[in-house]
Each structure stands twice: as C-alpha cells, then as structure tokens.
Write an enzyme that holds these catalytic residues in place. Structure first.
Site, PDB file in Angstrom:
ATOM      1  N   HIS A  69      30.601 -59.765  -8.787  1.00 29.78           N
ATOM      2  CA  HIS A  69      31.992 -59.620  -8.320  1.00 29.78           C
ATOM      3  C   HIS A  69      32.350 -58.132  -8.274  1.00 29.78           C
ATOM      4  O   HIS A  69      31.962 -57.356  -9.153  1.00 29.78           O
ATOM      5  CB  HIS A  69      32.936 -60.358  -9.269  1.00 29.78           C
ATOM      6  CG  HIS A  69      34.334 -60.466  -8.752  1.00 29.78           C
ATOM      7  ND1 HIS A  69      35.230 -59.421  -8.843  1.00 29.78           N
ATOM      8  CD2 HIS A  69      34.991 -61.465  -8.119  1.00 29.78           C
ATOM      9  CE1 HIS A  69      36.378 -59.793  -8.305  1.00 29.78           C
ATOM     10  NE2 HIS A  69      36.260 -61.030  -7.845  1.00 29.78           N
ATOM     11  N   GLU A  74      34.980 -56.464  -8.884  1.00 27.02           N
ATOM     12  CA  GLU A  74      35.672 -55.897 -10.059  1.00 27.02           C
ATOM     13  C   GLU A  74      34.677 -55.609 -11.185  1.00 27.02           C
ATOM     14  O   GLU A  74      34.736 -54.551 -11.827  1.00 27.02           O
ATOM     15  CB  GLU A  74      36.755 -56.860 -10.561  1.00 27.02           C
ATOM     16  CG  GLU A  74      37.469 -56.302 -11.792  1.00 27.02           C
ATOM     17  CD  GLU A  74      38.367 -57.318 -12.488  1.00 27.02           C
ATOM     18  OE1 GLU A  74      38.992 -58.141 -11.803  1.00 27.02           O
ATOM     19  OE2 GLU A  74      38.442 -57.264 -13.729  1.00 27.02           O
ATOM     20  N   ASN A  99      40.089 -65.983  -9.058  1.00 25.63           N
ATOM     21  CA  ASN A  99      41.128 -66.699  -9.817  1.00 25.63           C
ATOM     22  C   ASN A  99      41.494 -68.001  -9.130  1.00 25.63           C
ATOM     23  O   ASN A  99      41.840 -68.983  -9.780  1.00 25.63           O
ATOM     24  CB  ASN A  99      42.340 -65.798 -10.071  1.00 25.63           C
ATOM     25  CG  ASN A  99      43.174 -65.575  -8.839  1.00 25.63           C
ATOM     26  OD1 ASN A  99      44.078 -66.342  -8.551  1.00 25.63           O
ATOM     27  ND2 ASN A  99      42.871 -64.534  -8.077  1.00 25.63           N
ATOM     28  N   SER A 154      46.099 -63.799  -4.699  1.00 24.54           N
ATOM     29  CA  SER A 154      46.082 -63.026  -3.455  1.00 24.54           C
ATOM     30  C   SER A 154      46.629 -63.842  -2.279  1.00 24.54           C
ATOM     31  O   SER A 154      46.449 -63.463  -1.119  1.00 24.54           O
ATOM     32  CB  SER A 154      44.663 -62.519  -3.156  1.00 24.54           C
ATOM     33  OG  SER A 154      43.727 -63.553  -3.253  1.00 24.54           O
TER      34      SER A 154
HETATM   35  S1  SF4 Z   1      47.583 -58.632 -11.665  1.00 23.56           S
HETATM   36 FE1  SF4 Z   1      46.597 -59.424  -9.788  1.00 23.56          FE
HETATM   37  S2  SF4 Z   1      45.456 -57.684  -8.945  1.00 23.56           S
HETATM   38 FE2  SF4 Z   1      45.974 -57.214 -11.069  1.00 23.56          FE
HETATM   39  S3  SF4 Z   1      44.211 -57.857 -12.248  1.00 23.56           S
HETATM   40 FE3  SF4 Z   1      45.631 -59.577 -12.233  1.00 23.56          FE
HETATM   41  S4  SF4 Z   1      45.001 -60.817 -10.491  1.00 23.56           S
HETATM   42 FE4  SF4 Z   1      44.037 -58.818 -10.231  1.00 23.56          FE
END
Ligand code: SF4
Length: 298
Positions: free
Chosen positions: A123, A125, A220, A262
């Site tokens: 991933h 991230e 997520n 998202s």
């Molecule tokens: S707030 Fe949104 S963009 Fe930030 S880490 Fe959590 S899921 Fe990812």
C-alpha cells in the site's frame, strides 16, 4: 425497506484538504500528481478535467510539469527530497494523521526500537512509512510474524486505516512471541477510520443488508466491507449509484449504508436517492411485497 445511513461515513478531513489543495494548485499551474491522489476513480476523473496529469512517485522522469503533488497517503523523505532536488515544486497533500504515523515511527527508530508496521505491504501509505527505514518489517496477519526479528526492543505503528481489533491482536501476538523483548505500540490508526468502524458496529446491530460505497482499491473501504461480511450479512461494495441492482434487495428490511473516507458527499447522496427510489418501487409492487412477507415469515 428502511435505509439507515451510518452516523460516521464518507469523506474525512484529510481527503477533503488534499482535494482542495490539489484543486487550487492545478488551477494555478500545470500539475502532475505522483500517484492516485485518493483511492476514488471519480476524483481521478475530476482532477483530469482540471488538466492534472498522473506521474509515478518512484520515477523522476514521469513528470514534465514544474509542480508535482505528493498524495494524501504520504511519501518517504527520501522521495520528497529527490523530487525537490530534481527542481520540482513539491505540493505536499500528505494527511496530518499520516505524518503523525511517520513521526511516531521515526521516534521509535531514534530510540533504538526495531521498527514494525502493521499494514499492507504494497500500500502506498505503508511504502511511504517504511521508505526511510529499510530495516522495517511489515505485518498484516499472524503468518507474517515469523519475519519479525528477535530484538530487545520492538516498536510498532499501524497503517492509519487498519481496524483497531486487528492491530491489537497482532501486537498481542508479537508480545507472546517475544516475551523477553520490550514491545511498544504507538496507535497511529486515524480517528476518522475508528469512527467509521464503530459506526459500522451500530449498522451491524440494526441492519440485515449492508452497502459500502468507496473505491475498490481503498483500504478503509475494504476494511468496512470485510467487517460486515465477517458478521455474516449480505454486503456489497459499490463505487456509484448506477451499480445498485433492485434484485439484490429482495429480502432486505433494514439496509445499512456507509462510505469510505475517500467517497464524495455527492456519491453518497446519489446512492441514498437511488435507494429511496428502489424502496418506493418495492412498496408499490404488491406481488413483490407479498413475496417479501412470505420470505420473512418463513
Ligand atoms: S484522516 Fe483520512 S486521509 Fe487522513 S489518515 Fe485518516 S483516512 Fe487517511
């Protein structure tokens, strides 16, 4: 058919801010986004209409524009510096909660811990998180724990979008396997992810069918789907309202709806509107209603 929208659902502040920043930058000057800004194909299409191009974080030749953007999922300092050194203006849309995870991991490494990241190996991230720490080990399930080396101090963080239960289960398993080590876990799972997971628990209590709206490669979103499926409820993941098939709702009484972080508000609105239409169509079809009552009585 009742339709219940999760108390916490849809777009988080991190994605909203990344979109706003990118939108402004793309209007100001030509822009290349170094990856998928957020895991949502509708957002990709919107950014394409602004002329934003797609590049590759790993390939310095993939951008011809002066401006480049790092996505909300973040990147390693090594990558950020490479793009700056190549003469680009780097627009950094990394979510502050992803940055928090980077800082936690850096702190653990500085304090002498062997870094361990709970998350998906490939991933974006996670690749950003471990990019500055080659010794970091990534684990997602118990079978991966053989890769965690013996070390007097093990320092663990999590990908921001992992379910808390999974992270805590793995931390416990690491502690059991490394009884003589000091195991320190810094909880870097983001608050919006936790809220959406908890709101899903409420849906699972009250509903018999679940719809999760979100990009197919959104972690997520996938976690929400997995949670509902593991609970044994009929669950579908859709990216937009057109994917809803009335036939799927034959036995549905209480349909729970949620959306990944998202997912655009307008997508959630369109899905809710289509669901209300389907519910009205089912109500106005007496044969269908009769069959439904027989099914539920059986
Ligand atoms: S707030 Fe949104 S963009 Fe930030 S880490 Fe959590 S899921 Fe990812």
């Amino acid at each position: 058919m009742n339709i219940i929208l999760a108390q916490h659902h849809g777009m988080c502040f991190g994605v909203r801010d990344a979109l706003r920043t990118t939108h402004t930058a793309a209007q100001r000057a030509p822009l290349t986004i170094l990856g998928q800004l957020v895991h949502n194909p509708l957002v990709d299409r919107h950014l394409a209409t602004l002329g934003a191009l797609r590049g590759d974080l790993d390939d310095l030749n993939s951008a011809t524009t002066q401006q480049v953007a790092i996505t909300a999922h973040g990147a390693s300092d090594r990558h950020r510096q490479a793009w700056q050194s190549a003469g680009h203006t780097v627009i950094d849309t990394t979510c502050p909660l992803v940055k928090k995870a980077h800082h936690a991991l850096a702190m653990l490494v500085n304090e002498g811990y062997q870094p361990v990241v709970i998350g998906q190996n490939q991933h974006v991230e996670v690749r950003g998180l471990i990019g500055d720490f080659p010794s970091a080990v990534v684990v997602l399930e118990e079978a991966d724990l053989d890769r965690v080396p013996s070390h007097p101090r093990l320092g663990i963080v999590s990908q921001t979008t992992q379910p808390v239960e999974i992270a805590l289960r793995l931390v416990d398993a690491i502690k059991r396997r490394h009884r003589s080590s000091e195991v320190r876990f810094i909880d870097t799972i983001c608050h919006p992810t936790k809220q959406r997971q908890t709101a899903m628990d409420d849906l699972l209590r009250d509903c018999d069918h679940i719809i999760v709206i979100g990009g197919r490669n959104s972690n997520n979103t996938r976690q929400l789907v997995q949670k509902a499926s593991a609970h044994g409820l009929p669950t579908i993941q859709i990216e937009h309202a057109d994917e809803l098939d009335p036939a799927w709702f034959g036995k549905a009484r209480n349909v729970g709806v949620t959306a990944g972080t998202s997912t655009l508000d307008e997508t959630v609105d369109a899905v809710m509107q289509r669901l209300r239409q389907i519910a009205a169509e089912l109500r106005s079809n007496p044969v269908h209603e009769f069959l439904r009552s027989m099914l539920h009585a059986a």
